[in-house]
Design an enzyme around this catalytic site. Sequence first.
Site, PDB file in Angstrom:
ATOM      1  N   TYR A   1      -2.125  -0.275  10.122  1.00 11.87           N
ATOM      2  CA  TYR A   1      -2.184  -0.841   8.772  1.00 11.87           C
ATOM      3  C   TYR A   1      -0.951  -0.443   7.963  1.00 11.87           C
ATOM      4  O   TYR A   1      -0.341  -1.276   7.296  1.00 11.87           O
ATOM      5  CB  TYR A   1      -3.458  -0.334   8.088  1.00 11.87           C
ATOM      6  CG  TYR A   1      -3.611  -0.748   6.642  1.00 11.87           C
ATOM      7  CD1 TYR A   1      -4.105  -2.004   6.304  1.00 11.87           C
ATOM      8  CD2 TYR A   1      -3.297   0.133   5.610  1.00 11.87           C
ATOM      9  CE1 TYR A   1      -4.262  -2.379   4.981  1.00 11.87           C
ATOM     10  CE2 TYR A   1      -3.454  -0.226   4.279  1.00 11.87           C
ATOM     11  CZ  TYR A   1      -3.941  -1.481   3.973  1.00 11.87           C
ATOM     12  OH  TYR A   1      -4.091  -1.842   2.660  1.00 11.87           O
TER      13      TYR A   1
ATOM     14  N   SER B   1       0.848  -1.190   0.000  1.00 11.81           N
ATOM     15  CA  SER B   1       0.000   0.000   0.000  1.00 11.81           C
ATOM     16  C   SER B   1       0.882   1.238   0.000  1.00 11.81           C
ATOM     17  O   SER B   1       1.984   1.224   0.570  1.00 11.81           O
ATOM     18  CB  SER B   1      -0.895   0.025   1.240  1.00 11.81           C
ATOM     19  OG  SER B   1      -1.559   1.272   1.362  1.00 11.81           O
TER      20      SER B   1
END
Length: 237
Positions: A146, A132
């Site tokens: 995250y 990501s």
Amino acid sequence: MKVALVTGASRGIGRATALLLARQGYAVGVNYLRDESAARQVVAEIEAQGGKALALQADVADEAQVMAMFSALVNNAGILFRQANIEQLTAERINKVLGTNVTGYFLCCREAVKRMARRHGGQGGAIVNVSSAASRLGAPGEYVDYAASKGAVDSLTIGLSLEVAAQGIRVNGVRPGLIYTEIHASGGEPGRVDRVKSSLPMQRGGQPQEVAEAIAWLLSDAASYVTGTFIEAAGGR
């Protein structure tokens, strides 16, 4: 026939990747955690187009469940909890995020290498880890846990690529940015992409298909001399 196992393939980027790889001639293992109906719908779409696919239920954070699934791998499964700052994070949440987004990736890569490595009689292969843009940006005030888990995925990708290059295995990553997927609803803001898209150089959010194209290229023979690298699919951010 080439075979690909796509983790988290019942929705979002995983779903788009499974459909694209099937169109490119792969037999696709459609991994899912809970939503069997959605996974079987992906299988049905692939079969309707003349492809081959099989729905495979497994929690990628569970070692025993991972061990049954492999031939070739796109490592996409990930979880995201509601937006929170550091003071609101609990050990339970952090460990759940790390379990799927880090331990799960390690286990999937391990089982893929066991089957692909030349020293085990394999013919080599390719692994693509979906990271990501948050691993670079940190996701302050929203998803630091995250982002940290995806930073670990980046390190895994780099280290593993060096470890298994001589075994005929390429390991690369894709870093999606703001993509229109259901994961934003899991974070408590389904419209997040539309809220922040004007801050991106390209002034728009991305589509799962655009990320799938990058994954498919890294898996293909066209990327045969590419390993240990990342494609940024983040609209210039």
